[in-house]
Scaffold this active site. Sequence first.
Site, PDB file in Angstrom:
ATOM      1  N   ARG A 202      11.343  -0.041  -2.029  1.00 40.65           N
ATOM      2  CA  ARG A 202      11.001   0.098  -3.276  1.00 40.65           C
ATOM      3  C   ARG A 202      11.807  -0.297  -4.295  1.00 40.65           C
ATOM      4  O   ARG A 202      13.552  -0.484  -3.672  1.00 40.65           O
ATOM      5  CB  ARG A 202      10.134   1.570  -4.214  1.00 40.65           C
ATOM      6  CG  ARG A 202       9.323   1.665  -2.791  1.00 40.65           C
ATOM      7  CD  ARG A 202       8.345   3.285  -3.437  1.00 40.65           C
ATOM      8  NE  ARG A 202       7.571   3.770  -2.785  1.00 40.65           N
ATOM      9  CZ  ARG A 202       7.775   4.544  -1.361  1.00 40.65           C
ATOM     10  NH1 ARG A 202       8.658   4.874  -0.978  1.00 40.65           N
ATOM     11  NH2 ARG A 202       6.652   4.414  -0.905  1.00 40.65           N
ATOM     12  N   LYS A 225      10.368   7.978  -2.783  1.00 39.45           N
ATOM     13  CA  LYS A 225       9.136   8.289  -3.927  1.00 39.45           C
ATOM     14  C   LYS A 225       8.245   9.618  -3.394  1.00 39.45           C
ATOM     15  O   LYS A 225       7.350  10.221  -3.324  1.00 39.45           O
ATOM     16  CB  LYS A 225       8.078   7.394  -4.130  1.00 39.45           C
ATOM     17  CG  LYS A 225       7.019   7.891  -4.638  1.00 39.45           C
ATOM     18  CD  LYS A 225       6.085   6.192  -4.781  1.00 39.45           C
ATOM     19  CE  LYS A 225       4.997   6.428  -5.736  1.00 39.45           C
ATOM     20  NZ  LYS A 225       3.861   5.262  -5.676  1.00 39.45           N
ATOM     21  N   HIS A 307       4.973   5.539   5.141  1.00 47.05           N
ATOM     22  CA  HIS A 307       3.553   5.802   5.462  1.00 47.05           C
ATOM     23  C   HIS A 307       2.626   6.443   6.081  1.00 47.05           C
ATOM     24  O   HIS A 307       3.125   6.277   7.645  1.00 47.05           O
ATOM     25  CB  HIS A 307       2.702   4.594   5.544  1.00 47.05           C
ATOM     26  CG  HIS A 307       3.182   4.102   3.761  1.00 47.05           C
ATOM     27  ND1 HIS A 307       2.330   1.992   4.081  1.00 47.05           N
ATOM     28  CD2 HIS A 307       2.911   3.951   2.584  1.00 47.05           C
ATOM     29  CE1 HIS A 307       2.415   1.987   2.527  1.00 47.05           C
ATOM     30  NE2 HIS A 307       3.567   3.058   2.028  1.00 47.05           N
ATOM     31  N   TYR A 316      -1.766  -2.720   1.630  1.00 44.64           N
ATOM     32  CA  TYR A 316      -0.014  -3.187   1.204  1.00 44.64           C
ATOM     33  C   TYR A 316      -0.574  -4.898   1.386  1.00 44.64           C
ATOM     34  O   TYR A 316       0.433  -5.303   1.935  1.00 44.64           O
ATOM     35  CB  TYR A 316       0.962  -2.468   1.238  1.00 44.64           C
ATOM     36  CG  TYR A 316       1.344  -1.165   0.637  1.00 44.64           C
ATOM     37  CD1 TYR A 316       2.282  -2.283  -0.339  1.00 44.64           C
ATOM     38  CD2 TYR A 316       1.216  -0.116  -0.065  1.00 44.64           C
ATOM     39  CE1 TYR A 316       2.572  -1.334  -1.688  1.00 44.64           C
ATOM     40  CE2 TYR A 316       1.217   0.737  -0.876  1.00 44.64           C
ATOM     41  CZ  TYR A 316       2.256  -0.050  -1.684  1.00 44.64           C
ATOM     42  OH  TYR A 316       2.142   0.378  -2.916  1.00 44.64           O
TER      43      TYR A 316
END
Length: 329
Positions: A202, A225, A307, A316
């Site tokens: 990210r 995140k 994930h 995604y």
Amino acid sequence: MASFKKDGNVWRVQVARRGVRLSGSFPTKKAAEAWAVERENEIMKGTYSGAGSRTVADLFDEYAKRVSDGKAGGQWERTRFKAFKKNFPDLAAKLLTETNSHDWGLWRDERLQTVSAGTLIREANLFSAAFHMARREWKWIDKSPMTDMRRPKEPQARDRRISANEEGRLTLALGYAPGNAPETISARVALIVQFAIETAARASEITGLTWDRVHERHFHLDKTKTGVARDVAMSARAREIIEEVRAVTGTQQTVFEVPSASLDALFRKAKKRCGIEDLHFHDTRHEAITRLAKKIDVLDLARMVGHRDLRMLQVYYNESAHDMAAKLG
């Protein structure tokens, strides 16, 4: 004695009596004065109970201080609270015991006039988390006023990918030339775009990457995140990018030496110059995961991109039916 201060469109008041310190935000000074007098009288008479005098703004300030400050996404949360208090001063000034689902339904309808359903849902989730914290742990309220608020339908997940042509145009617009040291921030932004496509990292993870976390064939992310640290494998091209920027920023703390705000601004400007529409930096993650899915096992991919739920990879992974058909022969 109460103190008053004008802050944008609201009046902020602080009350300090007998060791009790309170604060509130109100649309007018008159409302602030009335609240202060009532609270001071309650404190002096010994009838002040605490929760009944706190406002929505008080809750959000407390949540930002006690919860947001310890989270990876804390800055986003503080920004959302600040914007809410500025744009909805009347609702921010309401007592927690007086606000209800009707108030928040009006907020929802007004907010949807300027933002997407996805943005509204993210903000509602944040505010709801604050109310539930106030109910469960702090015992400020008996029920969240957002529980019965109808939420808009979740928007369809994006499936935008970046074509090789678009990647090349962005690279050119940002002033990066292969073989030349990326001396400018703009040139390093071009490399960040390429690095994101190679690693699925990210934007915040890349701009915050420090040299001590870069290893020969992978880099370590301790601030993500999700709050879960992970190691990210690097392709040959990703390692080349690291060496290109090392010659320029090797003595600095962060690898790319590009502030998050600069990345966002320069990416937007380059995209506009290229005439590329409907492209977000986060779309690099869609492109990266789709490409990586062709090279590594699904479990390895999930671990690499962070994930825990394999279903998220479906969000995604955006391979086209045309390209799938080519594999079938």
